[in-house]
Design a protein around this motif. Sequence first.
Motif, PDB file in Angstrom:
ATOM      1  N   SER A   1      38.514  44.403  30.988  1.00 61.00           N
ATOM      2  CA  SER A   1      38.448  43.504  29.848  1.00 61.00           C
ATOM      3  C   SER A   1      37.292  42.530  29.995  1.00 61.00           C
ATOM      4  O   SER A   1      36.695  42.414  31.057  1.00 61.00           O
ATOM      5  N   ALA A   2      36.986  41.823  28.911  1.00 67.60           N
ATOM      6  CA  ALA A   2      35.857  40.890  28.914  1.00 67.60           C
ATOM      7  C   ALA A   2      36.040  39.799  29.946  1.00 67.60           C
ATOM      8  O   ALA A   2      35.081  39.268  30.472  1.00 67.60           O
ATOM      9  N   GLU A   3      37.296  39.448  30.249  1.00 68.26           N
ATOM     10  CA  GLU A   3      37.508  38.362  31.197  1.00 68.26           C
ATOM     11  C   GLU A   3      37.084  38.751  32.616  1.00 68.26           C
ATOM     12  O   GLU A   3      36.990  37.903  33.482  1.00 68.26           O
ATOM     13  N   HIS A   4      36.832  40.026  32.836  1.00 70.10           N
ATOM     14  CA  HIS A   4      36.405  40.485  34.152  1.00 70.10           C
ATOM     15  C   HIS A   4      34.885  40.507  34.300  1.00 70.10           C
ATOM     16  O   HIS A   4      34.380  40.983  35.300  1.00 70.10           O
ATOM     17  N   ALA A   5      34.147  40.060  33.310  1.00 68.65           N
ATOM     18  CA  ALA A   5      32.692  40.171  33.336  1.00 68.65           C
ATOM     19  C   ALA A   5      32.063  39.270  34.405  1.00 68.65           C
ATOM     20  O   ALA A   5      32.592  38.211  34.736  1.00 68.65           O
ATOM     21  N   VAL A   6      30.939  39.731  34.941  1.00 65.70           N
ATOM     22  CA  VAL A   6      30.152  38.953  35.899  1.00 65.70           C
ATOM     23  C   VAL A   6      28.711  38.913  35.397  1.00 65.70           C
ATOM     24  O   VAL A   6      28.152  39.930  34.986  1.00 65.70           O
ATOM     25  N   TYR A   7      28.123  37.732  35.408  1.00 64.90           N
ATOM     26  CA  TYR A   7      26.752  37.534  34.950  1.00 64.90           C
ATOM     27  C   TYR A   7      25.802  37.893  36.082  1.00 64.90           C
ATOM     28  O   TYR A   7      25.920  37.382  37.208  1.00 64.90           O
ATOM     29  N   VAL A   8      24.845  38.790  35.804  1.00 65.07           N
ATOM     30  CA  VAL A   8      23.859  39.221  36.805  1.00 65.07           C
ATOM     31  C   VAL A   8      22.482  38.804  36.311  1.00 65.07           C
ATOM     32  O   VAL A   8      22.006  39.287  35.287  1.00 65.07           O
TER      33      VAL A   8
ATOM     34  N   ARG B   1      35.230  45.443  36.912  1.00 62.26           N
ATOM     35  CA  ARG B   1      34.583  44.329  36.205  1.00 62.26           C
ATOM     36  C   ARG B   1      33.301  44.782  35.516  1.00 62.26           C
ATOM     37  O   ARG B   1      32.558  45.606  36.030  1.00 62.26           O
ATOM     38  N   ARG B   2      33.058  44.229  34.348  1.00 64.68           N
ATOM     39  CA  ARG B   2      31.820  44.482  33.628  1.00 64.68           C
ATOM     40  C   ARG B   2      30.698  43.617  34.178  1.00 64.68           C
ATOM     41  O   ARG B   2      30.943  42.547  34.725  1.00 64.68           O
ATOM     42  N   ALA B   3      29.478  44.090  34.010  1.00 66.82           N
ATOM     43  CA  ALA B   3      28.303  43.300  34.374  1.00 66.82           C
ATOM     44  C   ALA B   3      27.546  42.937  33.112  1.00 66.82           C
ATOM     45  O   ALA B   3      27.269  43.793  32.275  1.00 66.82           O
ATOM     46  N   ILE B   4      27.244  41.667  32.966  1.00 68.22           N
ATOM     47  CA  ILE B   4      26.368  41.205  31.883  1.00 68.22           C
ATOM     48  C   ILE B   4      25.015  40.927  32.528  1.00 68.22           C
ATOM     49  O   ILE B   4      24.829  39.917  33.206  1.00 68.22           O
ATOM     50  N   VAL B   5      24.090  41.872  32.346  1.00 68.80           N
ATOM     51  CA  VAL B   5      22.810  41.810  33.056  1.00 68.80           C
ATOM     52  C   VAL B   5      21.739  41.167  32.196  1.00 68.80           C
ATOM     53  O   VAL B   5      21.517  41.565  31.045  1.00 68.80           O
TER      54      VAL B   5
END
Length: 339
Positions: A61-68, A94-98
């Motif tokens: 889910s979006a709450e698992h995102a990590v900013y890279v 977790r998703r990565a927001i790169v």
Amino acid sequence: MGRRPGSRITIRAIADEAGVSIATVSRVINGRAAVAPATQEMVRQAAKRLGGLSGEPAAPSAEHAVYVHCPYMLTDYFGPIVTSVVETLSLHGRRAIVQAGEIAQSGTSSLLALPGQADIAGAVLILPPGSTEDLLSLHAQRYPLVVIDPREELPEDVASVSAAHVAGARRITGHLISLGHRRIGFIGGPDNWLASRSRLIGHASALAEIGTLVEPALVHHVVEPTTEHGYRAALALLDHERRPTAIVAFNDKTAAGVLRAARDKGLRIPEDLSVTGFDDSELSQNTTPMLTTSRQPLEEMGRMAVSLLMRLVAGHAVDTLHVELATPLVIRESTAQVR
């Protein structure tokens, strides 16, 4: 044992409860890879005991995102690091927001907005440029973050992962010394980079072991570690009235520039001049001759950074916040006994 009301179950908690790895739990939850039925059932029962997660696969889910954040082109150095970070985050569900390349080169001011974004759990910052003021401001808010290859020295309580620059440089210069070289040129990166300063320390340490001091005239720093800047620095070193018999370059790109400068001066590699790089990038095996270099464990740096971040996000105590990974020497054809 159930979780506290209102708390959020973590993959690590399920892994600990089931006695399996985090990667296994992630595969079961997301249905991304084959896992033995017995193991799947063990993970589902562990999740059930903790009071979270149904037995059905669910996408992160979006709450698992990590900013890279990587404000550089994803080339042969930064590309493997970012890829490793993204792949490892996926294993943790977790998703990565790169944010990379030119869009990320405006500095780190966007970091200050991260605590207000509920859909981002933490950040991985790769060689963040400029001042660390924003980074430290974010850290002061107890925001989970890990820095890969910090450009400047960080406080002890800021998590970071880097290569063992001092040891790697000492090993390279020690190799040249073992071949009989004593006049060794050094081409460093920008003199305000932590990696550049650390490698000069390692270089000087190896020379000190044989009772030799670094000659200031044999040390050049480039404003950017590129092939062209390496070429120019090498020409200056090779124009010295007592030119060096070997040159240690900041990375494989600057070393490639040294090879070109040597050819323009009519010097043979390694008969007349030994040359070393750093990184063990793809370039190091495509020069003529192939480069002796020091291998940076880029993928492992990414994996270790994510591992540290996941522990910080989960609120776990971390005893070792500054991690340095070994940089083994790779000997190829660009170095030889001094004539």
